[in-house]
Design a protein around this motif. Structure first.
Motif, PDB file in Angstrom:
ATOM      1  N   GLN A   1       0.825  -1.024  -0.167  1.00 55.20           N
ATOM      2  CA  GLN A   1      -0.127  -0.021   0.231  1.00 55.20           C
ATOM      3  C   GLN A   1       0.807   1.295   0.064  1.00 55.20           C
ATOM      4  O   GLN A   1       2.063   1.382   0.585  1.00 55.20           O
ATOM      5  CB  GLN A   1      -1.033   0.159   1.109  1.00 55.20           C
ATOM      6  N   PRO A   2       0.516   2.134  -0.683  1.00 51.17           N
ATOM      7  CA  PRO A   2       1.126   3.600  -0.683  1.00 51.17           C
ATOM      8  C   PRO A   2       0.444   4.461   0.355  1.00 51.17           C
ATOM      9  O   PRO A   2      -0.645   4.526   0.597  1.00 51.17           O
ATOM     10  CB  PRO A   2       1.093   3.917  -2.020  1.00 51.17           C
ATOM     11  N   ALA A   3       1.308   5.472   0.712  1.00 44.77           N
ATOM     12  CA  ALA A   3       0.759   6.729   1.539  1.00 44.77           C
ATOM     13  C   ALA A   3       1.560   8.091   1.060  1.00 44.77           C
ATOM     14  O   ALA A   3       2.727   7.874   0.635  1.00 44.77           O
ATOM     15  CB  ALA A   3       1.199   6.569   2.887  1.00 44.77           C
ATOM     16  N   TRP A   4       0.837   9.058   0.897  1.00 45.71           N
ATOM     17  CA  TRP A   4       1.480  10.345   0.272  1.00 45.71           C
ATOM     18  C   TRP A   4       0.926  11.727   1.096  1.00 45.71           C
ATOM     19  O   TRP A   4      -0.232  11.409   1.543  1.00 45.71           O
ATOM     20  CB  TRP A   4       1.260  10.426  -0.955  1.00 45.71           C
ATOM     21  N   GLU A   5       1.763  12.661   1.103  1.00 45.11           N
ATOM     22  CA  GLU A   5       1.182  13.743   1.578  1.00 45.11           C
ATOM     23  C   GLU A   5       1.648  14.811   0.938  1.00 45.11           C
ATOM     24  O   GLU A   5       2.844  15.053   0.559  1.00 45.11           O
ATOM     25  CB  GLU A   5       1.399  13.834   3.106  1.00 45.11           C
ATOM     26  N   LEU A   6       1.045  16.277   0.950  1.00 44.75           N
ATOM     27  CA  LEU A   6       1.472  17.495   0.412  1.00 44.75           C
ATOM     28  C   LEU A   6       1.220  18.445   1.340  1.00 44.75           C
ATOM     29  O   LEU A   6      -0.192  18.541   1.772  1.00 44.75           O
ATOM     30  CB  LEU A   6       0.913  17.901  -0.887  1.00 44.75           C
ATOM     31  N   GLY A   7       2.106  19.403   1.936  1.00 44.12           N
ATOM     32  CA  GLY A   7       1.668  20.177   2.617  1.00 44.12           C
ATOM     33  C   GLY A   7       2.437  21.843   2.464  1.00 44.12           C
ATOM     34  O   GLY A   7       3.269  21.722   1.552  1.00 44.12           O
ATOM     35  N   VAL A   8       1.955  22.458   3.259  1.00 44.61           N
ATOM     36  CA  VAL A   8       2.431  23.839   2.843  1.00 44.61           C
ATOM     37  C   VAL A   8       2.282  24.878   4.347  1.00 44.61           C
ATOM     38  O   VAL A   8       1.040  24.549   4.866  1.00 44.61           O
ATOM     39  CB  VAL A   8       1.520  24.811   1.738  1.00 44.61           C
ATOM     40  N   SER A   9       3.092  25.487   4.611  1.00 46.02           N
ATOM     41  CA  SER A   9       2.832  26.411   5.873  1.00 46.02           C
ATOM     42  C   SER A   9       3.309  27.685   5.144  1.00 46.02           C
ATOM     43  O   SER A   9       4.269  27.975   4.705  1.00 46.02           O
ATOM     44  CB  SER A   9       3.513  25.957   7.210  1.00 46.02           C
ATOM     45  N   GLN A  10       2.630  28.859   5.655  1.00 39.95           N
ATOM     46  CA  GLN A  10       2.772  30.284   5.186  1.00 39.95           C
ATOM     47  C   GLN A  10       2.937  31.238   6.407  1.00 39.95           C
ATOM     48  O   GLN A  10       1.553  31.393   7.228  1.00 39.95           O
ATOM     49  CB  GLN A  10       2.148  30.775   4.082  1.00 39.95           C
ATOM     50  N   LYS A  11       3.895  31.877   6.854  1.00 44.08           N
ATOM     51  CA  LYS A  11       3.916  32.941   7.733  1.00 44.08           C
ATOM     52  C   LYS A  11       3.238  34.115   7.087  1.00 44.08           C
ATOM     53  O   LYS A  11       3.738  34.790   6.212  1.00 44.08           O
ATOM     54  CB  LYS A  11       5.232  32.974   8.119  1.00 44.08           C
ATOM     55  N   VAL A  12       2.085  34.693   7.865  1.00 44.51           N
ATOM     56  CA  VAL A  12       1.452  35.710   7.328  1.00 44.51           C
ATOM     57  C   VAL A  12       1.548  36.861   7.954  1.00 44.51           C
ATOM     58  O   VAL A  12       1.533  38.188   7.507  1.00 44.51           O
ATOM     59  CB  VAL A  12      -0.189  35.457   7.232  1.00 44.51           C
ATOM     60  N   THR A  13       2.239  36.880   9.128  1.00 48.02           N
ATOM     61  CA  THR A  13       2.609  38.115  10.173  1.00 48.02           C
ATOM     62  C   THR A  13       3.369  37.559  10.834  1.00 48.02           C
ATOM     63  O   THR A  13       3.956  36.315  10.972  1.00 48.02           O
ATOM     64  CB  THR A  13       1.509  38.596  11.195  1.00 48.02           C
ATOM     65  N   GLY A  14       4.426  38.381  11.507  1.00 46.34           N
ATOM     66  CA  GLY A  14       5.402  37.910  12.497  1.00 46.34           C
ATOM     67  C   GLY A  14       4.901  36.772  13.675  1.00 46.34           C
ATOM     68  O   GLY A  14       5.786  36.189  14.141  1.00 46.34           O
ATOM     69  N   ASP A  15       3.573  36.752  13.907  1.00 49.16           N
ATOM     70  CA  ASP A  15       3.092  36.165  14.900  1.00 49.16           C
ATOM     71  C   ASP A  15       2.084  34.806  14.439  1.00 49.16           C
ATOM     72  O   ASP A  15       2.051  33.863  15.115  1.00 49.16           O
ATOM     73  CB  ASP A  15       2.010  36.882  15.937  1.00 49.16           C
ATOM     74  N   THR A  16       1.689  35.113  13.278  1.00 49.06           N
ATOM     75  CA  THR A  16       0.784  34.018  12.550  1.00 49.06           C
ATOM     76  C   THR A  16       1.234  33.216  11.440  1.00 49.06           C
ATOM     77  O   THR A  16       1.643  33.881  10.627  1.00 49.06           O
ATOM     78  CB  THR A  16      -0.679  34.886  12.321  1.00 49.06           C
TER      79      THR A  16
END
Length: 655
Positions: A411-426
């Motif tokens: 069986q296969p497993a996969w993932e695609l992810g992204v994170s983006q800093k929108v302010t200095g805190d968030t």
């Protein structure tokens, strides 16, 4: 239409919460005046890295938080500090089955437990016994929210629980020792000892526990002994070590109560002599090497478990022996490429498992697996962007002497992810992927006549936002897992192969888990910290005979709130309030278990190297239960009661 609107509202909640906190100046100013939250480093990605930019939700419990809460086991710490719902493990002792994302009775088979790199899950569906880990040896507990299939393989749809001990993380820098003693309600006696001896690059860590209790019910007395030893040597580029552990448990098995028995006297039992014994032994070798930009980790572990369950009241005994080994090799390469940075992880996991069951239910079950995975993360510091992609392929072979079919599947497993800093805190983040679970050896042993179990698959989505400013942090996330062929036990399906003509392990019709989770911490001042964890979940069958019904033993809402107060030097007060919503014990949802709330309170006084503490669990003496297995005339029955009010007095000495 209503379902679609509900999903949209749930998906928007994390972003709204983060925006609200980031724009609330009064809240931020209070946090600025308090002690700033420490930078969090996690190993849930199988290598140490900052949690700030991860494209998925992760929760962390530190050793200091465990100490302040007075938690005596790993699962108690997770339930108390993070509000994760748990239910009594019916095999005795003080173990609980945790449920990260509303999987109910199949929760233990849909989340992975890792301790110092060793996978504790067995391919038979047994609940990993976190209560057998010496609590004072724990450095950090990490809850990886959502699918961990790429890094941890099958059965990680709901996530992973990653426990790191102080020895396992190689943190010991000085000679230290501590002893702990506690006494309390229900005949509790708890003795612990820990020591770390360091010389040059060598370190020896020892942790031992001896816990005895009469239990909160008749015939629930238990005694447990644990010992863990780790020896290692390290320098700037190389680390090598060996470890071994042993635990012994004997516990009474009081069985379930009818609704009438529960109302009359929840302490009673009609099985006064049933008992279980479990003996674990494990050993392992581990090593790490740093070569320029490459970091390499290698480990191999072996586990032996011998267990007996003697059901005297029903006239039968189940004895079994389990042997399991697993190995892991993984490497990470981190390098800068101009305006961006890249982190590449390559790895391989293998495992072999065998269980021999004796007596009336005699069987020999086997499992072996081999997996390869790759994961790559690209970070662009100038824009605060992180892109992640991962792929895993896993071959699994399983068989059982009493099964009508064996399993040999890839069986296969996969993932695609992204994170983006929108302010200095968030920071905003999101991830999509596919996870899977193969039938366990136990699943193969009780199939539906004329059918063959196949692997379950899940398509997973998570959207979230995390905000951190000074002494405050908030993390909110929406998730959805759409499962095809979920594997579980249907107790009412007609099955001529069953001893009573009903009940079988089946591939369910499509199911769905979705919900919103929120966690927050706030340092109100240098003396007061508060924390909050809440979740709203939907765990439902979406097609078939049970369409629209909730999955059994999966509460729709949970909430945990805590406060730590240090009024003056040496004194500390810690309180936790936990609430769990109603849940259903059956697929038909024809009766509901009552919601319940409990409050715990602990006071401690530290003078030099001694701590004196008094704790009270379930302060209001709430009468409740976390497990019921059937309904009778619209009322839950086959009930396993929880403990009422209990008090514990303890002394800890450090050297």
């Amino acid at each position: 239409m209503k379902t679609g609107n509900s999903r949209a509202r749930l998906a928007a909640l994390p972003l709204a919460v983060a925006a609200a906190f980031s724009s609330t100046s009064g809240f931020a100013q209070t946090a600025d005046n308090a002690t700033a939250l420490q930078h969090v480093v996690v190993t849930a990605t199988r290598f140490p890295e900052s949690a700030a930019s991860l494209p998925f939700g992760v929760s962390v419990i530190t050793a200091a938080e465990i100490l302040a809460s007075g938690a005596t086991t790993v699962n108690e710490a997770i339930m108390k500090l993070l509000g994760v719902p748990g239910r009594l493990d019916l095999s005795g002792g003080n173990n609980y089955a945790l449920d990260l994302r509303g999987f109910g009775e199949t929760a233990s088979s849909n989340q992975v437990v890792i301790v110092d790199g060793m996978r504790l899950n067995e391919p038979q569906g047994t609940t990993p016994d976190l209560s057998q880990i010496p609590i004072d040896s724990v450095s950090q507990i990490e809850i990886l929210r959502g699918s961990g299939a790429v890094l941890y393989g099958e059965g990680a749809t709901a996530g992973a629980i990653v426990v790191s001990t102080k020895a396992g993380k190689g943190l010991t820098q000085a000679n230290t020792a501590s002893v702990y003693g506690a006494t309390g309600s229900n005949g509790l006696g708890d003795l612990r000892a820990n020591a770390s001896l360091v010389s040059g690059g060598f370190a020896l860590d020892v942790a031992a526990n001896d816990v005895r209790s009469d239990g909160h019910r008749d015939n629930l007395a238990s005694k447990s002994q644990k010992l863990a030893v780790t020896a290692q040597w390290s320098n700037d580029v190389l680390r090598f070590g060996v470890r071994g552990a042993n635990s012994d448990l004997r516990s009474g098995l009081p069985g379930a109560l009818t609704a009438q028995q529960y109302e009359e006297n929840p302490r009673q039992t009609d099985k006064p002599s049933d008992f279980a014994t479990v003996k674990h032994t494990s050993s392992g070798v581990f090593g790490g090497l740093t070569l320029g930009a490459w970091q390499i980790e290698v480990e191999t572990n072996q586990l032996q478990r011998a267990s007996t369950a003697d059901y005297i009241a029903d006239g039968y005994t189940v004895d079994s022996d389990v042997s399991m080994s697993n190995s892991s090799v993984r490497a990470r390469n981190r390098y800068n490429a101009g305006t961006w940075m890249n982190s590449l992880v390559l790895g391989s996991d293998s495992a072999d498992w065998k269980k021999t069951t004796y007596g009336y239910y005699g069987d020999v079950s086997k499992s072996n697996s081999l997996a390869y995975y790759i994961k790559d993360d690209v970070t662009i510091p100038a824009t605060g962007t992180r892109l992640s992609a991962g792929l895993r392929t896993e071959r699994i072979q399983r068989s059982s002497e009493v099964a009508v079919a064996s399993l040999d599947d890839t069986q296969p497993a996969w993932e695609l992810g992204v994170s983006q800093k929108v302010t200095g805190d968030t920071t905003l983040y999101g991830r999509v992927g596919q996870s899977f679970r193969q039938p366990t050896a136990d699943d193969l042993g009780a199939p539906l006549q004329g059918s063959v179990l196949v692997a379950q698959t899940s398509h997973d989505l998570e959207l979230g936002a995390r905000w951190k400013h000074g002494g405050a942090s908030v993390d909110g996330r929406y998730y959805r897992s759409s499962l095809n062929g979920e594997i579980g036990y249907d107790p009412v399906v007609i099955n001529p192969l069953s001893w009573n003509g009903v009940g079988a392990n089946v591939n369910f019709d499509p199911t769905r888990r979705q919900g919103f989770e929120l966690e927050g911490k706030q340092a109100l001042s240098t003396a007061v910290d508060v924390r909050l964890s809440g979740a709203v979940r939907e765990a439902q069958f979406v097609e078939g005979a049970y369409a629209g019904k909730s999955v059994p033993l999966a509460p729709n809402k949970t909430l945990a709130a805590g406060l730590d107060w240090r009024p003056w030097g040496g004194h500390a007060v810690s309180g936790t309030l936990k609430w769990v919503d109603t849940q259903y014990p059956t697929f038909a949802n024809n009766c509901a278990m009552p919601a319940y709330a409990t409050m715990d309170l602990r006071y401690s006084y530290q003078v030099r190297d001694a701590e004196f503490a008094l704790g009270v669990a379930n302060l209001a003496d709430a009468k409740y239960y976390s497990v019921a297995q059937r309904c009778s005339n619209g009322t839950p029955t086959a009930i396993y009661p929880e403990a009422g009010r209990t008090a514990t007095a303890s002394v800890r000495l450090k050297f």
